[in-house]
Structure formats: C-alpha cells, structure tokens
Design a protein around this motif. Structure first.
Motif, short mmCIF file in Angstrom:
data_model
loop_
_atom_site.label_atom_id
_atom_site.label_comp_id
_atom_site.label_asym_id
_atom_site.label_seq_id
_atom_site.Cartn_x
_atom_site.Cartn_y
_atom_site.Cartn_z
N LEU A 124 0.82 -1.21 0.00
CA LEU A 124 0.00 0.00 0.00
C LEU A 124 0.86 1.26 0.00
N LEU A 125 1.91 1.28 0.79
CA LEU A 125 2.77 2.47 0.86
C LEU A 125 3.54 2.66 -0.45
N ALA A 126 3.97 1.55 -1.05
CA ALA A 126 4.67 1.66 -2.33
C ALA A 126 3.76 2.25 -3.40
N VAL A 127 2.51 1.81 -3.42
CA VAL A 127 1.55 2.38 -4.37
C VAL A 127 1.33 3.87 -4.06
N GLY A 128 1.24 4.19 -2.78
CA GLY A 128 1.07 5.60 -2.41
C GLY A 128 2.21 6.47 -2.87
N ILE A 129 3.43 5.95 -2.79
CA ILE A 129 4.61 6.70 -3.26
C ILE A 129 4.57 6.87 -4.76
N GLY A 130 4.26 5.78 -5.46
CA GLY A 130 4.39 5.78 -6.91
C GLY A 130 3.25 6.42 -7.67
N PHE A 131 2.03 6.37 -7.13
CA PHE A 131 0.88 6.87 -7.89
C PHE A 131 1.05 8.34 -8.25
N GLY A 132 1.43 9.14 -7.27
CA GLY A 132 1.62 10.56 -7.55
C GLY A 132 2.71 10.82 -8.56
N SER A 133 3.77 10.01 -8.50
CA SER A 133 4.87 10.21 -9.44
C SER A 133 4.43 9.89 -10.86
N PHE A 134 3.56 8.91 -11.01
CA PHE A 134 3.08 8.58 -12.35
C PHE A 134 2.07 9.60 -12.86
N VAL A 135 1.30 10.20 -11.96
CA VAL A 135 0.45 11.31 -12.37
C VAL A 135 1.33 12.43 -12.93
N ALA A 136 2.43 12.71 -12.23
CA ALA A 136 3.36 13.73 -12.71
C ALA A 136 3.98 13.30 -14.04
N GLN A 137 4.38 12.03 -14.14
CA GLN A 137 4.99 11.55 -15.38
C GLN A 137 4.03 11.66 -16.56
N GLY A 170 20.30 7.10 2.01
CA GLY A 170 19.05 6.39 2.21
C GLY A 170 18.03 6.72 1.13
N ARG A 171 17.09 5.81 0.92
CA ARG A 171 16.07 6.03 -0.10
C ARG A 171 15.09 7.14 0.31
N ARG A 172 14.68 7.14 1.59
CA ARG A 172 13.63 8.04 2.04
C ARG A 172 13.96 9.52 1.85
N PRO A 173 15.14 10.00 2.25
CA PRO A 173 15.41 11.44 2.07
C PRO A 173 15.42 11.87 0.60
N VAL A 174 15.98 11.03 -0.27
CA VAL A 174 16.05 11.40 -1.68
C VAL A 174 14.66 11.42 -2.30
N VAL A 175 13.88 10.38 -2.05
CA VAL A 175 12.54 10.30 -2.64
C VAL A 175 11.65 11.43 -2.10
N LEU A 176 11.69 11.68 -0.80
CA LEU A 176 10.87 12.73 -0.22
C LEU A 176 11.23 14.09 -0.79
N SER A 200 1.79 11.01 -1.56
CA SER A 200 3.06 10.32 -1.74
C SER A 200 4.06 10.67 -0.64
N ALA A 201 4.09 11.95 -0.26
CA ALA A 201 5.01 12.37 0.80
C ALA A 201 4.66 11.68 2.12
N ALA A 202 3.37 11.58 2.42
CA ALA A 202 2.95 10.90 3.64
C ALA A 202 3.33 9.43 3.61
#
Length: 443
Positions: free
Chosen positions: A253-266, A313-319, A421-423
């Motif tokens: 669920l969290l992975a989808v939450g991160i990625g969905f917004g990025s794909f909207v942007a893409q 770490g992954r979190r700081p870069v992605v956020l 996605s940030a959350a």
C-alpha cells in the motif's frame, strides 16, 4: 505409521559475479529502453497523431480524449501483467519471464504499425488498437519488476546505483521514440506523416526486439533467486500474490502511495503537456524537442539520485523529489502559456530532473520491500498499480479542459497526490541497508 518430513535444504549464500552483474545491468537497461520506446511511442503518437488516424470522425478535442483513453487501457492492463509475470517469475525464475515480456511487447508494437485506419475499416481499427495496447500493457507489467530484480539481485552493494539503470532506460526509450517520430515527421512532411510515416517507428520495434533478445539471453538467473530456490521447493511455498497480500500488505500500500503521484506527474510531463503545448500554439516539433531534451537530462538525474540514495538512504532522496516536483508543478502551465519556447523547455526539463529524485531510486526501493519468494510479484504489482496514475492523468486532464475547467484544477490535483506520496514515504521504514538475500523483515 507416519514418517518424519525431510529437513529443509540449508540456505546457500548467493555467489555474485561481476561479469553477470554487468550483463544483467545492460540487459535491464536495454530491455527498459525497448519496452518504454514501444510504450511511450504509443503515448506520444496518441498525443499528436492517433486522434486524426483512428478517431478522425470525432471533434478534435473529443478525438484527443478518445486517443488518451486508448492510452489509459494500456496502463489498466499493467497490473494484470504484474500478477501473471510476477507469479511465474517468482516460481520459475526472473530470466524466462523477461524474455517473454520482451517478445510480447515487440510483436504488439510492430503490429500497431500495420493497423488499418478508421477511414479504411471504421470502428474495427479502434478495437484492434485497444487490443494491441492491452497486450503492450501486460508486457510492460511484467518487464519493469523483472528488470529491476535482475539488476538488484545480481549485486551485493550499491544496489540503488545498479538497479537505477532499469529506470534510466525509460527516459532513454522516450528520447528514442520522440527522435524517431520527429525525424519521420521532418523528412516526409506533416501530411505524409499523418497518412503513413507515423508507422515507421512502430515497425522499427522488431529491430530493437532482436537486439534486446541477443543481450538478454546471455544473462544467467539471479544468484539471490537461485539460492532461495535451492533452499525452499516451489511446492512448499504459498502463491506469490497470497504471500504479498498476507505478509506485506502495508508495504504494498505504501509503495503504491509513493508511486501513484509520481506517475500522475509523469503522465502530465510526457504526454499531456505535449498535447497541451501543441493546442496552445507551439509547433509539434518544438514540443517534442522539449520532451527529448528533458528526457536526456532525466537519464543522468535518475542515476545520480539513485547513487545518492545508497549513501543517505532512499527516504530522504525520494521525499525531496516529491516535494520539489509538487512545488514546480505550480509554475509549469504559466510557463507554457507564456508562448516562449525557452519557457516551455525550462518547464519540462526542470520537471523531469526533479521527478528523477522521486522515482529514480524505486528500482531498488520496491524490491527491498518484499521477500525473495514473492519479490517479483510484490515489486511489479506495486509499481504497476502506481502506473495507473500515468494512464489516467492525461485523459482526466484532457476531459477537464474539454469541460471548461482551467489548469488550476489540474495543478491542485497534482499537489494533492503529491502530498499523499510524501505521507507514504514518511510512513515507510528505510530499506537501503537491507540485504535482498535476507528473510523479509516483518511489517
């Protein structure tokens, strides 16, 4: 009288090979280039050609919405591909499924280049187009997860860097598709391009397929999968989808939450914005050139940000990528509406660079969230469910404009999904130091 069960085979530590890692990274990169060349070729053609070729009897605005609707069907089929290819990839191995997905994508794209138009066969042309688009979606649904795993599971260190070449293949495919489309349009002229020359880039898919298969067939199965397969027979495992839903629902669920917004942007940056710029008065070539330049910039940015995620770490870069992309979206449409070619190019290039920090590290992050026996299914399903955002965004935004809504509604939508996605990132544990051969950490 019952007999004691046989003891489980001892776990054999994976043995990593530098040569195989290099082949795996190259294979994943080229495979991603080919898959996204074919997939984004369709997206670009939907933005600039298909409304005239397959929906010529409709109003131009309605035809654009219909063309983006066929684009969305490919994204809707991607989760199905993730489940099917993921299941067999977790049971039979990553390599076999990657070969199959590449063949399916290459053949489907080539057939699109041979389709009759609506003037020739009427509505049957749209039906055939949607069918092949669905097959494209199924193919790419299995490609990304397998390619990411092929690179990630062939290396013990700097996983973010090596896996990032899978994601770097996506903008490379965009560059290749837009260059070929642009060259076709320039060489033959606007009228001939709409009538027949748009088919050339699709027919070239068969050449790329041959190249990709030559490289991919030289890569061995990943050592992480081989080690896990020797330790636990397939018959003793739960179905991979069941394993994901029972053991890793929160991570999914969290992975989808991160990625969905990025794909909207893409979807906004690579498809909708091209169509919007053309309708705003920019020549098609100018819009495509801006997309090409931004994709070139994204290649280096993806690799750089992913390598950085190995260190911090992954979190700081992605956020950071999420927040920066959301903020920049506020400026994009005013820049395009200015009518300046420099402003248009700046808007698209900066957006792609910021977006690279958001999704670049995902080729390592998503596999790190799941255990080996369900990793192909989990990573693929999370990524492809997220990918629905890229398919739904262009058709949704085109429909908003068709009903008279302004670009403010589009910007607000992007900002909202960005905050989601940030959350999701903040709720996720850090995964960069997790070994893929280790048992999956309980959620």
């Amino acid at each position: 009288m019952s007999t004691p069960s046989s003891p489980a085979a001892p776990t054999v530590p994976p043995r990593f090979s530098v040569t195989q890692r290099r082949r795996a990274v190259l294979s994943s990169y080229l495979g991603s280039v080919i898959e996204f060349y074919d997939f984004m070729l369709y997206a670009t053609a939907a933005a600039v050609v298909f409304n005239q070729v397959f929906f010529s009897d409709l109003d131009p605005v309605v035809g654009t919405v219909a063309a983006f609707g066929t684009l969305a069907t490919g994204y809707l089929a991607r989760p199905l591909g993730a489940v099917v290819f993921g299941h067999f990839g977790d049971r039979l191995g990553r390599r076999r499924m990657l070969v199959t997905s590449m063949v399916l994508m290459g053949v489907s794209s080539t057939l699109i280049g041979l389709l009759p138009t609506s003037e020739q066969v009427g509505s049957l042309a749209a039906v055939l187009l949607v069918t092949l688009r669905v097959l494209q979606g199924v193919a790419i649904g299995g490609e990304w997860g397998g390619a990411a795993l092929m690179s990630a599971e062939h290396t013990a260190t700097r996983r973010g860097l090596w896996a990032s070449f899978t994601n770097a293949g996506a903008p490379t495919g965009v560059v290749l598709s837009t260059l070929v489309l642009g060259a076709s349009a320039t060489l033959v002229g606007e009228q001939a391009f709409v009538e027949w020359a748009w088919r050339i880039p699709f027919l070239l898919s068969i050449v790329l397929l041959a190249l990709g298969l030559f490289v991919r067939l030289r890569v061995e199965e990943t050592p992480v999968f081989t080690s896990a397969d020797a330790a636990e027979p397939v018959a003793a495992r739960r179905p991979p989808l069941v394993e994901v839903l029972r053991r890793h629902p929160r991570n999914l669920l969290l992975a989808v939450g991160i990625g969905f917004g990025s794909f909207v942007a893409q979807g906004t940056f690579t498809t909708f914005l091209v169509s919007y710029a053309v309708q705003a008065g920019f020549p098609r070539a100018v819009a495509l050139n801006a997309l090409t330049l931004s994709s070139v910039a994204a290649i280096g940015a993806i690799i750089g940000f992913s390598a950085l995620s190995d260190r911090v770490g992954r979190r700081p870069v992605v956020l950071g990528g999420i927040l920066a992309t959301g903020a920049w979206c506020v400026a994009i449409f005013p820049l395009v509406d200015s009518g300046s070619t420099v402003a248009l190019t700046t808007a698209v290039v900066v957006a792609h660079v910021l977006y690279a920090a958001w999704m670049g590290p995902s080729a390592a992050l998503y596999p790190e969230l799941f255990g080996t026996s369900s990793r192909y299914t989990g990573a693929s399903l999370a990524y492809q469910l997220s990918g629905l955002g890229a398919g739904l965004a262009p058709v949704t935004f085109a429909a908003l404009l068709a009903t008279g809504a302004g670009t403010t509604a589009i910007v607000v939508t992007i900002v909202v999904v960005t905050l989601v996605s940030a959350a999701s990132v903040l709720a996720l544990r850090e995964t960069a130091r997790t070994g893929l051969a280790e048992p999956a950490r309980p959620e």
